[in-house]
Each structure stands twice: as structure tokens, then as C-alpha cells.
Design a protein around this motif. Sequence first.
Motif, mmCIF file in Angstrom:
data_model
loop_
_atom_site.group_PDB
_atom_site.id
_atom_site.type_symbol
_atom_site.label_atom_id
_atom_site.label_comp_id
_atom_site.label_asym_id
_atom_site.label_seq_id
_atom_site.Cartn_x
_atom_site.Cartn_y
_atom_site.Cartn_z
ATOM 1 N N VAL A 368 42.868 9.309 52.720
ATOM 2 C CA VAL A 368 43.634 9.251 51.467
ATOM 3 C C VAL A 368 44.313 10.580 51.132
ATOM 4 O O VAL A 368 45.472 10.596 50.706
ATOM 5 C CB VAL A 368 42.725 8.816 50.298
ATOM 6 N N LEU A 369 43.628 11.701 51.314
ATOM 7 C CA LEU A 369 44.128 12.985 50.836
ATOM 8 C C LEU A 369 45.470 13.359 51.464
ATOM 9 O O LEU A 369 46.436 13.653 50.747
ATOM 10 C CB LEU A 369 43.094 14.081 51.112
ATOM 11 N N GLY A 370 45.552 13.365 52.785
ATOM 12 C CA GLY A 370 46.792 13.769 53.453
ATOM 13 C C GLY A 370 47.983 12.916 53.071
ATOM 14 O O GLY A 370 49.031 13.445 52.656
ATOM 15 N N PRO A 371 47.878 11.592 53.190
ATOM 16 C CA PRO A 371 49.008 10.745 52.787
ATOM 17 C C PRO A 371 49.399 10.917 51.328
ATOM 18 O O PRO A 371 50.586 10.863 50.987
ATOM 19 C CB PRO A 371 48.490 9.323 53.041
ATOM 20 N N SER A 372 48.415 11.123 50.450
ATOM 21 C CA SER A 372 48.710 11.268 49.024
ATOM 22 C C SER A 372 49.615 12.463 48.764
ATOM 23 O O SER A 372 50.553 12.394 47.959
ATOM 24 C CB SER A 372 47.420 11.418 48.224
ATOM 25 N N ILE A 373 49.347 13.576 49.439
ATOM 26 C CA ILE A 373 50.162 14.779 49.228
ATOM 27 C C ILE A 373 51.593 14.547 49.714
ATOM 28 O O ILE A 373 52.563 14.887 49.028
ATOM 29 C CB ILE A 373 49.525 15.978 49.951
ATOM 30 N N LEU A 374 51.735 13.967 50.897
ATOM 31 C CA LEU A 374 53.078 13.711 51.422
ATOM 32 C C LEU A 374 53.835 12.727 50.538
ATOM 33 O O LEU A 374 55.029 12.917 50.243
ATOM 34 C CB LEU A 374 52.965 13.170 52.848
ATOM 35 N N ILE A 375 53.165 11.682 50.099
ATOM 36 C CA ILE A 375 53.798 10.700 49.211
ATOM 37 C C ILE A 375 54.221 11.344 47.906
ATOM 38 O O ILE A 375 55.325 11.109 47.394
ATOM 39 C CB ILE A 375 52.848 9.519 48.960
ATOM 40 N N GLY A 376 53.355 12.179 47.334
ATOM 41 C CA GLY A 376 53.679 12.826 46.072
ATOM 42 C C GLY A 376 54.912 13.694 46.166
ATOM 43 O O GLY A 376 55.781 13.680 45.282
ATOM 44 N N LEU A 377 55.020 14.482 47.246
ATOM 45 C CA LEU A 377 56.194 15.345 47.426
ATOM 46 C C LEU A 377 57.474 14.522 47.541
ATOM 47 O O LEU A 377 58.481 14.831 46.909
ATOM 48 C CB LEU A 377 56.004 16.204 48.676
ATOM 49 N N GLY A 378 57.439 13.481 48.347
ATOM 50 C CA GLY A 378 58.636 12.684 48.557
ATOM 51 C C GLY A 378 59.010 11.836 47.364
ATOM 52 O O GLY A 378 60.189 11.742 46.987
ATOM 53 N N LEU A 379 58.021 11.209 46.733
ATOM 54 C CA LEU A 379 58.272 10.290 45.633
ATOM 55 C C LEU A 379 58.958 10.986 44.469
ATOM 56 O O LEU A 379 59.957 10.502 43.923
ATOM 57 C CB LEU A 379 56.950 9.676 45.180
ATOM 58 N N SER A 380 58.443 12.152 44.080
ATOM 59 C CA SER A 380 59.012 12.842 42.922
ATOM 60 C C SER A 380 60.389 13.410 43.226
ATOM 61 O O SER A 380 61.282 13.390 42.368
ATOM 62 C CB SER A 380 58.063 13.958 42.471
ATOM 63 N N SER A 381 60.594 13.916 44.443
ATOM 64 C CA SER A 381 61.918 14.439 44.798
ATOM 65 C C SER A 381 62.964 13.333 44.769
ATOM 66 O O SER A 381 64.076 13.519 44.257
ATOM 67 C CB SER A 381 61.864 15.070 46.197
ATOM 68 N N ALA A 382 62.613 12.174 45.316
ATOM 69 C CA ALA A 382 63.548 11.050 45.297
ATOM 70 C C ALA A 382 63.827 10.606 43.874
ATOM 71 O O ALA A 382 64.978 10.284 43.521
ATOM 72 C CB ALA A 382 62.976 9.889 46.113
ATOM 73 N N PHE A 383 62.799 10.586 43.021
ATOM 74 C CA PHE A 383 62.974 10.166 41.635
ATOM 75 C C PHE A 383 63.959 11.075 40.904
ATOM 76 O O PHE A 383 64.855 10.598 40.193
ATOM 77 C CB PHE A 383 61.617 10.173 40.930
ATOM 78 N N VAL A 384 63.809 12.385 41.068
ATOM 79 C CA VAL A 384 64.707 13.336 40.398
ATOM 80 C C VAL A 384 66.148 13.127 40.855
ATOM 81 O O VAL A 384 67.076 13.048 40.047
ATOM 82 C CB VAL A 384 64.248 14.780 40.670
#
Length: 495
Positions: A368-384
Motif C-alpha cells: 500500500v505505501l509505495g503506490p499511495s505515494i505515487l498516486i498522491g503525487l500524480g493525482l493532485s498534480s493532474a487536479f491542479v
Amino acid sequence: MNLQRTQTDPAPPAPRHAAVLAALAAAQFTVMLATSIVNVALPQIRTGVGLSDGGTTWVVNAYGLTFGALLLAGGRAADLLGRRRVLIGGLSLFAVASLAAGLAASSTVLVAARAAQGLGAAAIAPAALAVTMDLFPSGPARGRALGVWGAVSGAGGAGGVLLGGVLTQAWGWPWIFHSVAFGTVLVIVAVAAVVPRAAGREAGKFDLLGTVVVTLALTCLVWGLTTARGSGWTDARVLGSLLGAAALLVAFVAVELRRPNALVPPRLFTAGRVAAGNLLMALLGSVWIALFFFLPLYQQQVLGMGPLATGVGQLPLAAANMLGAAAAPRVSRRVGDTVTVTSALLATAVGLLWLSRITADGSYLGHVLGPSILIGLGLSSAFVQLTALAVDGVPRQDAGLAGGLVNTTRQVGGAIGLAALATLAGSVTAHAATHQPHLEALTAGYRAAFTVSAAILAATALLAPLLTRCGGRPRTATTTSTKGPASEPQTAGIS
């Protein structure tokens, strides 16, 4: 060094503007918090008010559906009635509904209170975003403001899981709603104190007919998708609901083309890249809410983590969200918005594909930890970036509507995505349960949801370069050239 300032090269935010942005960001945080704070407490809520498995989904969907269906109306109301007035009114309703949800003793009252929360949120989100657009004209200052917007949105989504876990384990699930009510009151005080009274009010009439038609259409659509999970896709009610939604959406387009005061006027799509930003945001939203629905369930039901541990496990995701949102405007200024949004979507897709490798005997650190960090970085950048695309260049009189539209596409996309992915996960789990242990079957359903989510975002990333380069202005969504007035006319963005 060129020290001359132009209309497109604003000064750094004044302390007053910073205070207003903080209050508006707090309002957005509250809206996003309410989306995810219930997820970690769903098992306890289901027991507390006697919900079925299908009914549990409605604790999430009642909020998301009402929010998404009425965001366009909320945005237009903010333009016509005054953005500050609508913002405070929405916050007040939100606080009362949150208190009612915490006091609910039956599933009917709880779902109704969640729907009322969604109604309040539908007024809050577009009004707050419209005031932000007024405060920070197009350019680097707006890029920084949207970075803050994206950071608090991501923090609200992930932080809601943490707060929900802490409160559920310490005092029980009703306190997740009581805490939101108390926090909303504090936000009301801040907004009333710092947001100017004359914040945004335009001339025009409200399109009641269009609002009713599109609200009914979206309600039928998500209800049909949600009901299909338990009744099957061939059920007469499901098919009738989906066909009714399609007919109502066609009627909505026909109505809007003929009305001078249309809820979604065609002129909105001639400014910037509004259509591209909203389409891509809908696809991003289709996996956003589902992620925060399935991930806590996997942590609790399969890994055996308690509510508090599950919430703490979301902290890396929340931190990555804030980091990605803060970095997105800077990255966009260097490589352009198209490369930034495409890379962010691909990173999120890779993270979801990584997450789809979970197992029934897995662990948080290993799966869970590794994917969560990568998802968080990408998700918020795309949202902005997609938020910037969807509001950039919109005429001032439509600022609230543009804010409502981009929130609508994200939220409705999320409601549809959750309904469809929950149906998929349930079907896969039911099939696997015939020949596998319970935990293996649950994990198979979650894996399927994450795999399809990854595929959706990979397809979105392929669409992004084509859509963001078509129409509108060739400059980046969150930046403006500072070489002088000739590089960007004062009327840029209004076609």
C-alpha cells in the motif's frame, strides 16, 4: 530586469488576499473532507443504523450525487446572487446537515442528511473557486492559488480518512459528523470576517427549467448504476433509470440551446479550453472517489487494520497530495501544461496498477505505501492542471458557473465511477467466493477495481495531449508570459 507590471503579471498576494485565500481554502477542505471522512467508518455506520451492503454505498453516493447534480445551479446562483452570500449560505446548510447526520438514528435520516450536506457543498465549492479567480487574475499568482486549492483538496480527501479513523475509534462514528459541523462553523466565521461583501454579483436570470432537467438526469444515471450492483444490469428498474437519464440529458441539451438564460450557455465553451479541462476532469474524478472508498476497505477488511491505523496509513498519501499540488504550477511553467498533466495522469495510472497487485496475505508496507505515494503525487498534480484548464480564460460573469462546471464533472464522474467500480468489484468478489476463501474473494474484487481505474487513467493520459492542444490559447493554463503587455492582450480568453 523588467520591473514593469502588467495586468497579466500581478504582484504577490497582499496579506489581505492571503487571508481570504486561507478562508476559501478552508471551505474547499471542508467539502473534500466530507467526501472521504465516512469511508473508514462505513463498517461501523452500517452496524449503527442497520444498512445493507448496497445501502452503505448510498452513504457516499447521497452526498456525491446531490453535490454533483446541483453544482451547476450553485455556481450560477453564486454569479447572480453574490458569491459571498451563496458561500455563507452553503456553509450554514452544510453545518446543520452535518449535525443532523451525527444525530441520525436510522438509515433514512442519515442518507437524507448526507444529501443535504451535498446541497450545501454544491453552493460552497463553485462560490469559493469563483472568489479565488476574482482575487488572482490569470498568471503565476493564479497558478500559486490553484496549487493551494489542489493541496487542500487532496489533503481533505486523504485527511478525511485519518480524521475519520481517529474519531471513530475514540468516540464512535457520529463524531465524524459532529467534528465537521464544528469545523464548518469556524469556516463561516472566517469567511464572514475576511471575504469582501461585494464579492462577485452579475446581472442575469436563473435557469430553473434547465436545473430541474439536468438534476433529474444525473439522479437517474447514478441511481441506475448503483442499483445495478445488487439487482443486475438487466433489471427493469436499472434499465428504465439509465434510459430515462439518457432521454433527460438529450432534453437538457435541447432546452439549453433555446434559452437565452441557459444554465450552461454555449459561450462558456468558446473560452480557453473549458471543454477539454472538464472532460479530462470527469475521467480523473471517475477513479478519485473510488480510490478513497476501496483502499480503506482493503486495509480494514483484508489487512485487519483498525480505523485509527487505517487513517494513519493515509498520511503518506495526504503528504504526497500536498507536495504534488504545490509543485504542479512550477513544473507547468517549465515544461508546459500538456506535458505536466499527461505525466501526472500516467504516474497515477502506474500507481493504481501497482496497487492492483495487492494480496489477501499482503501488508501495508509491502503493498500500500509505495503506490499511495505515487498516486498522491500524480493525482493532485493532474487536479491542479485540469482545474486551471477548466477555468482559464472564462469571462468574469461566468466565473461561478465555470467553477460549478468543473466541480460537477469531477463529482459526477466520481459518483458514476464509484457506482460502476463497486458493481464490478462486487461481481468479481461474488464469482470468486464460489471457489476461494472470503478474504481472497474480497481482494480479487478490489484488484479488479484498481486495475480498471489504472486503465481509465492511462486512456485519459493518451487523450490529454490531443485535447489540451485543441482550441483555446496556446499558452499554459497556469502561467502567463511576463514579457510585457504585447504577449497577452487584456481581453485574452474571451472569444
